[in-house]
Design a protein around this motif. Structure first.
Motif, short mmCIF file in Angstrom:
data_model
loop_
_atom_site.label_atom_id
_atom_site.label_comp_id
_atom_site.label_asym_id
_atom_site.label_seq_id
_atom_site.Cartn_x
_atom_site.Cartn_y
_atom_site.Cartn_z
N VAL A 167 33.93 -52.93 36.88
CA VAL A 167 33.33 -51.63 36.67
C VAL A 167 32.75 -51.18 37.99
O VAL A 167 31.90 -51.86 38.57
N VAL A 168 33.23 -50.04 38.48
CA VAL A 168 32.78 -49.52 39.76
C VAL A 168 32.66 -48.00 39.65
O VAL A 168 33.55 -47.33 39.16
N GLN A 169 31.53 -47.51 40.06
CA GLN A 169 31.29 -46.07 40.13
C GLN A 169 31.64 -45.35 38.82
O GLN A 169 32.24 -44.28 38.83
N GLY A 170 31.30 -45.94 37.68
CA GLY A 170 31.53 -45.30 36.39
C GLY A 170 32.94 -45.41 35.85
O GLY A 170 33.29 -44.75 34.88
N VAL A 171 33.78 -46.23 36.47
CA VAL A 171 35.16 -46.42 36.01
C VAL A 171 35.39 -47.91 35.77
O VAL A 171 35.07 -48.74 36.62
N SER A 172 35.95 -48.25 34.59
CA SER A 172 36.35 -49.63 34.31
C SER A 172 37.81 -49.78 34.69
O SER A 172 38.65 -48.95 34.32
N ILE A 173 38.12 -50.87 35.41
CA ILE A 173 39.47 -51.15 35.87
C ILE A 173 39.83 -52.55 35.39
O ILE A 173 39.13 -53.51 35.71
N THR A 174 40.90 -52.65 34.59
CA THR A 174 41.34 -53.94 34.04
C THR A 174 42.79 -54.16 34.38
O THR A 174 43.62 -53.28 34.18
N GLN A 175 43.10 -55.35 34.87
CA GLN A 175 44.48 -55.74 35.12
C GLN A 175 44.87 -56.76 34.06
O GLN A 175 44.13 -57.71 33.81
N ALA A 176 46.03 -56.56 33.43
CA ALA A 176 46.51 -57.49 32.41
C ALA A 176 47.99 -57.77 32.63
O ALA A 176 48.77 -56.84 32.86
N ASP A 177 48.38 -59.05 32.55
CA ASP A 177 49.78 -59.43 32.65
C ASP A 177 50.48 -59.07 31.35
O ASP A 177 49.97 -59.33 30.25
N LEU A 178 51.67 -58.48 31.47
CA LEU A 178 52.50 -58.18 30.31
C LEU A 178 53.62 -59.19 30.16
O LEU A 178 54.14 -59.38 29.07
N SER A 179 54.02 -59.80 31.27
CA SER A 179 55.05 -60.83 31.31
C SER A 179 54.92 -61.53 32.65
O SER A 179 54.08 -61.14 33.46
N PRO A 180 55.75 -62.53 32.95
CA PRO A 180 55.65 -63.18 34.27
C PRO A 180 55.93 -62.24 35.45
O PRO A 180 55.55 -62.54 36.57
N SER A 181 56.56 -61.09 35.20
CA SER A 181 56.84 -60.16 36.31
C SER A 181 56.09 -58.83 36.18
O SER A 181 55.96 -58.11 37.15
N ARG A 182 55.60 -58.51 34.98
CA ARG A 182 55.00 -57.19 34.72
C ARG A 182 53.49 -57.26 34.57
O ARG A 182 52.95 -58.18 33.98
N VAL A 183 52.84 -56.20 35.09
CA VAL A 183 51.39 -56.09 35.00
C VAL A 183 51.04 -54.64 34.69
O VAL A 183 51.79 -53.72 35.02
N VAL A 184 49.91 -54.44 34.02
CA VAL A 184 49.40 -53.10 33.80
C VAL A 184 47.97 -53.06 34.34
O VAL A 184 47.20 -54.00 34.18
N LEU A 185 47.65 -51.98 35.03
CA LEU A 185 46.30 -51.72 35.50
C LEU A 185 45.79 -50.54 34.68
O LEU A 185 46.32 -49.44 34.79
N GLN A 186 44.81 -50.82 33.83
CA GLN A 186 44.26 -49.79 32.94
C GLN A 186 42.92 -49.35 33.49
O GLN A 186 42.13 -50.17 33.96
N THR A 187 42.67 -48.05 33.40
CA THR A 187 41.38 -47.53 33.85
C THR A 187 40.78 -46.70 32.73
O THR A 187 41.49 -46.10 31.93
N SER A 188 39.46 -46.69 32.67
CA SER A 188 38.76 -45.82 31.72
C SER A 188 37.53 -45.25 32.40
O SER A 188 36.85 -45.92 33.17
N PHE A 189 37.30 -43.99 32.13
CA PHE A 189 36.17 -43.27 32.71
C PHE A 189 34.97 -43.50 31.81
O PHE A 189 34.98 -43.15 30.64
N ASP A 190 33.92 -44.15 32.35
CA ASP A 190 32.77 -44.53 31.54
C ASP A 190 31.51 -43.72 31.81
O ASP A 190 30.53 -43.86 31.11
N GLY A 191 31.50 -42.91 32.83
CA GLY A 191 30.28 -42.15 33.11
C GLY A 191 30.37 -41.45 34.44
O GLY A 191 31.45 -41.32 35.01
N PRO A 192 29.25 -41.02 34.94
CA PRO A 192 29.27 -40.33 36.23
C PRO A 192 29.93 -41.20 37.28
O PRO A 192 29.71 -42.41 37.32
N THR A 193 30.76 -40.59 38.09
CA THR A 193 31.51 -41.36 39.06
C THR A 193 31.63 -40.63 40.38
O THR A 193 31.49 -39.42 40.42
N GLN A 194 31.88 -41.40 41.40
CA GLN A 194 32.20 -40.85 42.71
C GLN A 194 33.63 -41.25 43.00
O GLN A 194 33.93 -42.43 43.17
#
Length: 136
Positions: free
Chosen positions: A83-110
């Motif tokens: 969680v940085v500057q009001g944004v949550s950033i999560t990386q999750a493996d989908l398979s041995p070659s695939r990854v997803v980086l998910q973000t969510s806006f949680d509040g005031p941010t820069q």
């Protein structure tokens, strides 16, 4: 028996048994916010931009270990949420070659926030991809 090492060397050369020749011909698949994006050639500097709250999915097309950093931080392993500057950033493996980086806006941010994703081959331990992502 002397032909076996030569045959093995020829086979490895044909399939790209290491070295940069392999990386220059392969591509990294990209999906931004659920929509396919142009593929990225391995070894080329790559920059993408997404809006805070969107996700990006990357596919190295071979087994890799993904990691990410935020605003120049040390690398975080997959499964980590930062969680940085009001944004949550999560990386999750989908398979041995695939990854997803998910973000969510949680509040005031820069914005912008800068995320660097790296993929390291589990076959030859050579870095196969680096993607610089800007959250806007």
């Amino acid at each position: 028996m002397r032909l076996a090492p030569l045959a093995l060397a020829a086979l490895l050369a044909a399939c790209g048994g290491g070295g940069d020749a392999v990386n220059s011909s392969l591509q990294l698949g990209v999906v931004v916010a659920g929509q396919p994006a142009p593929p990225i050639a391995w070894g080329q500097p790559t920059s993408l931009a997404i809006l805070a709250g969107q996700s990006v999915e990357l596919d190295a097309n071979e087994p890799v270990q993904w990691a990410f950093s935020v605003n120049g931080s040390p690398l975080f392993a997959s499964g980590t949420t930062v969680v940085v500057q009001g944004v949550s950033i999560t990386q999750a493996d989908l398979s041995p070659s695939r990854v997803v980086l998910q973000t969510s806006f949680d509040g005031p941010t820069q914005l912008p926030i800068f995320v660097t994703l790296t993929a390291t081959s589990t076959i030859d331990l050579a870095q196969v991809a680096t993607v610089d992502l800007q959250l806007q």
